[in-house]
Design a protein around this motif. Sequence first.
Motif, PDB file in Angstrom:
ATOM      1  N   ALA B   4      63.065   0.541  36.029  1.00  0.00           N
ATOM      2  CA  ALA B   4      61.899   1.390  35.777  1.00  0.00           C
ATOM      3  C   ALA B   4      61.032   1.463  37.022  1.00  0.00           C
ATOM      4  N   ARG B   5      60.055   2.327  36.946  1.00  0.00           N
ATOM      5  CA  ARG B   5      59.049   2.445  38.004  1.00  0.00           C
ATOM      6  C   ARG B   5      57.684   2.317  37.351  1.00  0.00           C
ATOM      7  N   ILE B   6      56.869   1.465  37.908  1.00  0.00           N
ATOM      8  CA  ILE B   6      55.562   1.212  37.298  1.00  0.00           C
ATOM      9  C   ILE B   6      54.483   1.120  38.373  1.00  0.00           C
ATOM     10  N   ILE B   7      53.242   1.239  37.882  1.00  0.00           N
ATOM     11  CA  ILE B   7      52.106   0.820  38.709  1.00  0.00           C
ATOM     12  C   ILE B   7      51.549  -0.441  38.066  1.00  0.00           C
ATOM     13  N   PHE B   8      51.444  -1.499  38.873  1.00  0.00           N
ATOM     14  CA  PHE B   8      50.951  -2.777  38.348  1.00  0.00           C
ATOM     15  C   PHE B   8      50.083  -3.423  39.420  1.00  0.00           C
ATOM     16  N   GLU B   9      48.883  -3.802  39.040  1.00  0.00           N
ATOM     17  CA  GLU B   9      47.910  -4.383  39.977  1.00  0.00           C
ATOM     18  C   GLU B   9      47.779  -3.521  41.232  1.00  0.00           C
ATOM     19  N   GLY B  10      47.716  -2.205  41.007  1.00  0.00           N
ATOM     20  CA  GLY B  10      47.445  -1.284  42.101  1.00  0.00           C
ATOM     21  C   GLY B  10      48.646  -0.940  42.964  1.00  0.00           C
ATOM     22  N   ARG B  11      49.816  -1.500  42.651  1.00  0.00           N
ATOM     23  CA  ARG B  11      50.992  -1.236  43.478  1.00  0.00           C
ATOM     24  C   ARG B  11      52.027  -0.435  42.692  1.00  0.00           C
ATOM     25  N   GLU B  12      52.662   0.504  43.376  1.00  0.00           N
ATOM     26  CA  GLU B  12      53.764   1.236  42.756  1.00  0.00           C
ATOM     27  C   GLU B  12      55.035   0.442  42.999  1.00  0.00           C
ATOM     28  N   THR B  41      51.310   0.622  34.066  1.00  0.00           N
ATOM     29  CA  THR B  41      51.341   2.086  33.959  1.00  0.00           C
ATOM     30  C   THR B  41      52.777   2.523  34.236  1.00  0.00           C
ATOM     31  N   TRP B  42      53.364   3.189  33.263  1.00  0.00           N
ATOM     32  CA  TRP B  42      54.772   3.587  33.376  1.00  0.00           C
ATOM     33  C   TRP B  42      54.893   4.941  34.051  1.00  0.00           C
ATOM     34  N   LEU B  43      55.743   4.991  35.060  1.00  0.00           N
ATOM     35  CA  LEU B  43      56.039   6.254  35.745  1.00  0.00           C
ATOM     36  C   LEU B  43      57.384   6.776  35.235  1.00  0.00           C
ATOM     37  N   PRO B  44      57.682   8.077  35.473  1.00  0.00           N
ATOM     38  CA  PRO B  44      59.027   8.549  35.111  1.00  0.00           C
ATOM     39  C   PRO B  44      60.057   7.677  35.837  1.00  0.00           C
ATOM     40  N   PRO B  45      61.145   7.294  35.166  1.00  0.00           N
ATOM     41  CA  PRO B  45      62.000   6.231  35.707  1.00  0.00           C
ATOM     42  C   PRO B  45      62.922   6.626  36.858  1.00  0.00           C
ATOM     43  N   VAL B  46      63.150   7.910  37.067  1.00  0.00           N
ATOM     44  CA  VAL B  46      64.017   8.319  38.174  1.00  0.00           C
ATOM     45  C   VAL B  46      63.157   8.484  39.420  1.00  0.00           C
ATOM     46  N   LYS B  47      63.463   7.697  40.455  1.00  0.00           N
ATOM     47  CA  LYS B  47      62.584   7.614  41.616  1.00  0.00           C
ATOM     48  C   LYS B  47      62.508   8.939  42.371  1.00  0.00           C
ATOM     49  N   GLU B  48      63.637   9.544  42.625  1.00  0.00           N
ATOM     50  CA  GLU B  48      63.647  10.831  43.319  1.00  0.00           C
ATOM     51  C   GLU B  48      64.304  11.860  42.426  1.00  0.00           C
ATOM     52  N   PRO B  49      63.511  12.445  41.519  1.00  0.00           N
ATOM     53  CA  PRO B  49      64.105  13.339  40.529  1.00  0.00           C
ATOM     54  C   PRO B  49      64.709  14.582  41.191  1.00  0.00           C
ATOM     55  N   THR B  85      56.524  13.136  33.045  1.00  0.00           N
ATOM     56  CA  THR B  85      55.476  12.129  32.972  1.00  0.00           C
ATOM     57  C   THR B  85      56.101  10.878  32.360  1.00  0.00           C
ATOM     58  N   GLY B  86      55.361   9.768  32.372  1.00  0.00           N
ATOM     59  CA  GLY B  86      55.955   8.500  31.959  1.00  0.00           C
ATOM     60  C   GLY B  86      55.619   8.106  30.528  1.00  0.00           C
ATOM     61  N   HIS B  87      56.130   6.939  30.162  1.00  0.00           N
ATOM     62  CA  HIS B  87      55.867   6.319  28.857  1.00  0.00           C
ATOM     63  C   HIS B  87      54.372   5.989  28.731  1.00  0.00           C
ATOM     64  N   LYS B  88      53.847   6.200  27.542  1.00  0.00           N
ATOM     65  CA  LYS B  88      52.429   5.928  27.236  1.00  0.00           C
ATOM     66  C   LYS B  88      51.476   6.784  28.071  1.00  0.00           C
ATOM     67  N   MET B 160      59.389  10.942  29.988  1.00  0.00           N
ATOM     68  CA  MET B 160      60.706  10.307  30.119  1.00  0.00           C
ATOM     69  C   MET B 160      60.521   8.814  30.344  1.00  0.00           C
ATOM     70  N   GLY B 161      61.446   8.021  29.782  1.00  0.00           N
ATOM     71  CA  GLY B 161      61.425   6.589  30.016  1.00  0.00           C
ATOM     72  C   GLY B 161      61.318   5.799  28.716  1.00  0.00           C
ATOM     73  N   PRO B 162      60.774   4.566  28.758  1.00  0.00           N
ATOM     74  CA  PRO B 162      60.176   3.953  29.943  1.00  0.00           C
ATOM     75  C   PRO B 162      61.188   3.513  31.007  1.00  0.00           C
ATOM     76  N   TRP B 163      62.453   3.301  30.629  1.00  0.00           N
ATOM     77  CA  TRP B 163      63.382   2.778  31.632  1.00  0.00           C
ATOM     78  C   TRP B 163      64.748   3.438  31.524  1.00  0.00           C
ATOM     79  N   ILE B 164      65.580   3.156  32.536  1.00  0.00           N
ATOM     80  CA  ILE B 164      66.984   3.567  32.532  1.00  0.00           C
ATOM     81  C   ILE B 164      67.822   2.335  32.197  1.00  0.00           C
ATOM     82  N   VAL B 165      68.696   2.475  31.215  1.00  0.00           N
ATOM     83  CA  VAL B 165      69.626   1.395  30.868  1.00  0.00           C
ATOM     84  C   VAL B 165      70.947   1.660  31.596  1.00  0.00           C
ATOM     85  N   ASP B 166      71.480   0.636  32.250  1.00  0.00           N
ATOM     86  CA  ASP B 166      72.763   0.812  32.932  1.00  0.00           C
ATOM     87  C   ASP B 166      73.838   1.308  31.962  1.00  0.00           C
TER      88      ASP B 166
END
Lengths: 222, 260
Positions: B4-12, B41-49, B85-88, B160-166
């Motif tokens: 997944a891709r998230i923002i946590f404590e100000g970092r992507e 904060t959940w971002l869309p899970p594909v980094k370079e859509p 857009t992401g989850h939540k 989309m998301g919150p994550w990609i499952v292998d």
Amino acid sequence: MTANTLVSSKLVCVALNDKSQLAALEGTFNEAPYKKPPTQPVLYYKPRNTWNVDGAEVEWAKDFDGNDAPAMAVGASLGVVIGQETCRVSQAEALEYVRGYTIVCDFSLPEESYFRPDIKGKCLDTSAPVGPEIVPADTIDNPDALTVTVFVNGERKNVFPLANMQRSVAELISKISWIMTLQPGEVIAVGFAGERVPVAKGDRVEATIEGVGTLTNTLGGA
Amino acid sequence: MRHARIIFEGRELDIDIDASDRITTTDGQELNVALDSADITWLPPVKEPGTIFALGLNYADHATELAFEPPKEPLVFIKHANTLTGHKQVSYRPDNIEFQHYECELVAVIGKRGKNIKREDAMDYVAGYTVCNDFAIRDYLENYYRPNLRVKSRDSLLPMGPWIVDRDDVADVNNLRLTTEVNGKITQDGSTRDMIFDIPFLVEYLSKIMTLNPGDMIATGTPHGMVDMQPGDTVVCTIEDICSLETRIVSEKEYYGDKY
């Protein structure tokens, strides 16, 4: 996708923006499956696998059995390059969001229906050359006064004055920006002559707009 | 593993999530936070859509509900990253419309470049799966390139998301329960086994037309059970063994703020 494409993230094309084409198809568009003429701009995307550059070869399409497609066609359009984030702008202010202009060619299979998205006809690899460059917006006084001309093997095949567009450049930017926020570098192909030009394998296609340039490509398969 | 891709404590951050819900950044740092924490904060899970392919009418029952014959060939349309857009996160309901509905869909994320991919090799090109909610504004449908961009290309209307499952962590992708809840009540309940054109078919079909690239996505359509959405509604799209995607509907004015 070609690495040095002029397009960033999105290429939006406007279909059915030629007044004479709309007039000619009015009867058809009042019948099934359309039922009534379009009330909004008719839009489609050329996705990233289609993006190509000036001077490059355009692949000849294959059918689902891997054989060469029997026919292809080309249309050419003024390409409007967005310069800054464009979200819900008015028609009056729309041109302020333009960074510059270029030319977009749309190579495709001949189009028989406008009812469904034409993925098979329009999403062919290398089928959307954009170029030869982006000329700054302030060098073009009035984009709606430009004329797009298509030559095949040096012979003039099609002339489309943008004054014949159903919707102007500014109106299209505005209307599209109320659907989706546009980002810098995204390109809108604002309108094609209703009559697309048939092309053959090995043809050299030039699309010219005075003040914008000439986009030259050759069909593959020869 | 999940990604997944998230923002946590100000970092992507790009993160991996293991079977015990332990979160590790791709740099190897373990994050001491729970998956359901409001600090993520959940971002869309594909980094370079890349190109997003979406299917219309790809479940037999939904095709019937919409009064169409089931298609003999896939109905494919294209979307771009402005819709993601992401989850939540929030999606908006345009002003002055009658009917906006969700569409809970299984998404195949392409992991490898390919053209003319054979059906039997197709799954080699799929990196994993996620869930999307491919909202539609039915008022805006016109019979030109239907479903037209005004219906399907709007900002924020593809959570989309919150994550990609292998891929290899999903035993049978063709037999997963798919449900949607609106404000806690189940309104859509189907199974991926009712898909008309399955993922291997779609990979083969699309790659006969064009090259597929890593970051491209195929949203595979939705079963029956459409209801209207209003600002204030919370919609949760769930696909068994993949993930649950939560979205809150807001008004157009709330979404666009100063740009409204």
